[in-house]
Design a protein around this motif. Structure first.
Motif, mmCIF file in Angstrom:
data_model
loop_
_atom_site.group_PDB
_atom_site.id
_atom_site.type_symbol
_atom_site.label_atom_id
_atom_site.label_comp_id
_atom_site.label_asym_id
_atom_site.label_seq_id
_atom_site.Cartn_x
_atom_site.Cartn_y
_atom_site.Cartn_z
ATOM 1 N N ASP B 200 -0.770 -15.139 -3.125
ATOM 2 C CA ASP B 200 0.226 -15.703 -2.207
ATOM 3 C C ASP B 200 0.779 -14.646 -1.260
ATOM 4 O O ASP B 200 1.250 -14.968 -0.172
ATOM 5 C CB ASP B 200 1.371 -16.326 -3.006
ATOM 6 C CG ASP B 200 0.894 -17.530 -3.802
ATOM 7 O OD1 ASP B 200 0.221 -18.393 -3.201
ATOM 8 O OD2 ASP B 200 1.152 -17.583 -5.014
ATOM 9 N N ALA B 201 0.747 -13.384 -1.697
ATOM 10 C CA ALA B 201 1.242 -12.301 -0.851
ATOM 11 C C ALA B 201 0.637 -10.988 -1.319
ATOM 12 O O ALA B 201 0.188 -10.866 -2.459
ATOM 13 C CB ALA B 201 2.766 -12.228 -0.919
ATOM 14 N N LEU B 202 0.623 -10.030 -0.384
ATOM 15 C CA LEU B 202 -0.001 -8.737 -0.644
ATOM 16 C C LEU B 202 1.033 -7.635 -0.428
ATOM 17 O O LEU B 202 1.546 -7.459 0.683
ATOM 18 C CB LEU B 202 -1.186 -8.548 0.316
ATOM 19 C CG LEU B 202 -1.950 -7.223 0.257
ATOM 20 C CD1 LEU B 202 -2.566 -7.006 -1.119
ATOM 21 C CD2 LEU B 202 -3.041 -7.201 1.328
ATOM 22 N N LEU B 203 1.338 -6.924 -1.506
ATOM 23 C CA LEU B 203 2.284 -5.804 -1.434
ATOM 24 C C LEU B 203 1.467 -4.516 -1.375
ATOM 25 O O LEU B 203 0.730 -4.196 -2.308
ATOM 26 C CB LEU B 203 3.192 -5.801 -2.669
ATOM 27 C CG LEU B 203 4.179 -4.636 -2.790
ATOM 28 C CD1 LEU B 203 5.136 -4.589 -1.600
ATOM 29 C CD2 LEU B 203 4.962 -4.735 -4.102
ATOM 30 N N LEU B 204 1.576 -3.785 -0.263
ATOM 31 C CA LEU B 204 0.816 -2.553 -0.090
ATOM 32 C C LEU B 204 1.695 -1.360 -0.452
ATOM 33 O O LEU B 204 2.827 -1.257 0.010
ATOM 34 C CB LEU B 204 0.331 -2.422 1.352
ATOM 35 C CG LEU B 204 -0.631 -3.523 1.803
ATOM 36 C CD1 LEU B 204 -0.947 -3.382 3.290
ATOM 37 C CD2 LEU B 204 -1.915 -3.486 0.987
ATOM 38 N N VAL B 205 1.151 -0.484 -1.293
ATOM 39 C CA VAL B 205 1.878 0.723 -1.675
ATOM 40 C C VAL B 205 1.361 1.856 -0.798
ATOM 41 O O VAL B 205 0.165 2.167 -0.818
ATOM 42 C CB VAL B 205 1.667 1.058 -3.168
ATOM 43 C CG1 VAL B 205 2.523 2.256 -3.559
ATOM 44 C CG2 VAL B 205 2.012 -0.148 -4.034
ATOM 45 N N ALA B 206 2.250 2.428 0.001
ATOM 46 C CA ALA B 206 1.839 3.435 0.979
ATOM 47 C C ALA B 206 2.415 4.784 0.610
ATOM 48 O O ALA B 206 3.418 4.881 -0.092
ATOM 49 C CB ALA B 206 2.309 3.038 2.365
ATOM 50 N N GLU B 207 1.749 5.811 1.102
ATOM 51 C CA GLU B 207 2.179 7.173 0.826
ATOM 52 C C GLU B 207 2.307 7.885 2.170
ATOM 53 O O GLU B 207 1.397 7.796 2.995
ATOM 54 C CB GLU B 207 1.084 7.806 -0.033
ATOM 55 C CG GLU B 207 1.352 9.193 -0.490
ATOM 56 C CD GLU B 207 0.104 9.748 -1.164
ATOM 57 O OE1 GLU B 207 -0.064 9.537 -2.367
ATOM 58 O OE2 GLU B 207 -0.709 10.380 -0.476
ATOM 59 N N PRO B 208 3.424 8.572 2.425
ATOM 60 C CA PRO B 208 3.633 9.166 3.745
ATOM 61 C C PRO B 208 2.903 10.483 3.932
ATOM 62 O O PRO B 208 3.520 11.526 4.139
ATOM 63 C CB PRO B 208 5.154 9.353 3.806
ATOM 64 C CG PRO B 208 5.566 9.538 2.392
ATOM 65 C CD PRO B 208 4.599 8.762 1.550
ATOM 66 N N THR B 209 1.572 10.433 3.821
ATOM 67 C CA THR B 209 0.729 11.594 4.138
ATOM 68 C C THR B 209 -0.260 11.128 5.192
ATOM 69 O O THR B 209 -0.391 9.918 5.429
ATOM 70 C CB THR B 209 -0.067 12.060 2.904
ATOM 71 O OG1 THR B 209 -0.941 10.986 2.496
ATOM 72 C CG2 THR B 209 0.856 12.415 1.745
ATOM 73 N N VAL B 210 -0.974 12.049 5.823
ATOM 74 C CA VAL B 210 -1.944 11.606 6.833
ATOM 75 C C VAL B 210 -3.017 10.734 6.198
ATOM 76 O O VAL B 210 -3.487 9.772 6.806
ATOM 77 C CB VAL B 210 -2.606 12.790 7.576
ATOM 78 C CG1 VAL B 210 -1.644 13.410 8.563
ATOM 79 C CG2 VAL B 210 -3.148 13.826 6.620
ATOM 80 N N PHE B 211 -3.392 11.056 4.944
ATOM 81 C CA PHE B 211 -4.419 10.241 4.281
ATOM 82 C C PHE B 211 -3.854 8.857 3.960
ATOM 83 O O PHE B 211 -4.507 7.845 4.164
ATOM 84 C CB PHE B 211 -4.871 10.901 2.978
ATOM 85 C CG PHE B 211 -4.891 12.390 3.036
ATOM 86 C CD1 PHE B 211 -5.874 13.044 3.766
ATOM 87 C CD2 PHE B 211 -3.911 13.136 2.410
ATOM 88 C CE1 PHE B 211 -5.877 14.423 3.840
ATOM 89 C CE2 PHE B 211 -3.915 14.522 2.477
ATOM 90 C CZ PHE B 211 -4.898 15.167 3.204
ATOM 91 N N GLY B 212 -2.629 8.865 3.440
ATOM 92 C CA GLY B 212 -1.996 7.606 3.087
ATOM 93 C C GLY B 212 -1.845 6.712 4.294
ATOM 94 O O GLY B 212 -2.058 5.499 4.223
#
Lengths: 120, 305
Positions: B200-212
């Motif tokens: 029903d929904a997509l929660l994206l876990v992000a990391e504040p690096t250039v790769f992330g």
């Protein structure tokens, strides 16, 4: 005796292609007469996976009893083994040199190598 | 309480947790979110879809569990009857069948189990047989409330992750639930798609690096193609200097729902295999807000994507 040689071009003076499944050509060579039948391997070369199996099939279809190449992946190795075909190392040689060395028993038999591509 | 999480039709709200990059904190978010929702009174099923390296059970222990095998069908040739005509080889779209010597030979890893060869074989000597590729382990965890953990596990040396993921989700769908949390594998290819499709929904876990940042952009594209409502949680968020993720999400029109701080205590808790929900209530509160925020993001009245 008929030998399949993976090669970079269609003649006896082209170099052995170290890749089997993704070789440019497979040369079907009569060891005695040096008659050559060149099979364009582009269909297998460009396949996403299973290229070694396709090359093994070509080898088997043409009745070759040995393969000269540089490296055999696990699927190609087992497919060739099923047909009783052994692989030999022709790295750095022309097809002509490799066939001559094979005829005089100077080539080293290949063991199963590591997988390169596809789903493995 | 179930109104908090179920959809109008009584089926559970299914929330996928994913990221393009590995190691951003999917498991941290998924396990803690599941435990907190369960403690709040919801019936929760956490589905570990990271079948090549499932970890959720290391944080959420099951008192009892049951395992069932995942089989896929692959073609099987009766070599003694095969006439090596090549019809199956020519029909196979995956190059899984080759004529070697006097028989067709199937290479299991390439076979997708479509069954076409069994239809085209003029001699009728090809059948489909089950081959085990993994297992699904199910059990109630010791967490407060009612938290089921369903783990998919691909056997070592096997390649058919999507088959195991689909079987794991099917097993999870048989459990009564208000909230289903799908812990997806990293990446944006077949396995990740199998894990998040139809959520029903997509929660994206992000990391504040250039790769992330790079991999978040890929994940946003995947979610867009699958037409999933999305939200982002930033993990290891520094006090200053982490704005690039927020700026990207603003450009893409995807809400940033929380920033989990870059905090040594979180890493230490996680490394011990403990839930931050229990050890660090301030961090737990951030994560506890995510299912509700994602429901809002996914509701029909949410801003057009």
């Amino acid at each position: 005796m008929t030998i399949a040689v993976s090669s970079l071009g269609p003649t006896l003076d082209d170099r052995v292609d170290e890749r089997f499944g993704r070789a440019a050509y497979l040369l079907i060579v009569d060891e005695g007469t040096l008659d050559v039948h060149a099979v364009d391997n582009s269909a297998n070369r460009d396949a996403l996976q299973g290229s070694g199996l396709g090359a093994a099939e070509i080898t088997s279809e043409h009745g070759a009893t040995a393969v000269i190449t540089g490296h055999l992946g696990p699927k190609a190795f087992s497919a060739l083994q099923r047909c009783g075909i052994s692989g030999y190392d022709g790295t750095g040689m022309t097809v002509r040199e490799a066939v001559e060395k094979q005829r005089t028993g100077q080539l080293v038999r290949l063991a199963e190598g590591e997988s390169h591509a596809g789903m493995d | 309480m179930s109104a908090e999480s179920q959809k109008g039709d009584g089926s559970p709200f299914t929330l996928a947790v994913a990221s393009g990059k590995g190691g951003t904190g999917k498991t941290l978010v998924a396990t803690n979110m599941a435990a907190l929702s369960s403690a709040a009174g919801l019936r929760v099923v956490l589905v570990d879809c990271d079948v090549e390296a499932p970890n959720d059970h290391l944080f959420l222990r099951r008192a009892e569990e049951s395992a069932s095998a995942v089989d896929v069908l692959v073609a099987d040739v009766d070599a003694s009857q095969c006439v090596a005509c090549g019809a199956c080889r020519d029909a196979c779209a995956f190059g899984a069948i080759r004529i070697l010597g006097d028989s067709a030979v199937v290479f299991d890893d390439l076979c997708h189990g479509c069954g076409l060869c069994t239809d085209v074989c003029p001699s009728g000597v090809i059948t489909e047989v089950p081959r085990r590729v993994g297992e699904v382990v199910t059990g109630l965890t010791a967490e407060a409330g009612a938290l089921m953990l369903v783990t998919g596990r691909l056997d070592v040396g096997q390649v058919k992750s999507p088959s195991v993921i689909r079987a794991t989700r099917a097993a999870a769908a048989a459990c009564a639930a208000d909230l289903v949390v799908l812990d997806a594998p990293p990446g944006v290819a077949c396995s990740a798609v199998a894990a998040v499709r139809g959520a029903d929904a997509l929660l994206l876990v992000a990391e504040p690096t250039v790769f992330g940042l790079h991999d978040l952009e890929l994940s946003l594209r995947l979610g867009g193609e699958l037409r999933l409502p999305m939200g982002v949680v930033v993990n290891r968020s520094p006090a200053t200097g982490g704005e690039a993720v927020d700026q990207l999400c603003e450009r893409r029109g995807v809400p940033v729902l929380a920033h989990i701080p870059f905090d040594r205590r979180i890493a230490e808790t996680y490394a011990r295999g403990e839930l931050v929900a229990h050890a660090l209530p301030d961090v737990g509160a951030l994560i506890a807000s995510l299912p509700g925020a994602m429901r809002l993001a996914a509701s029909p009245s949410a801003a057009p994507r």
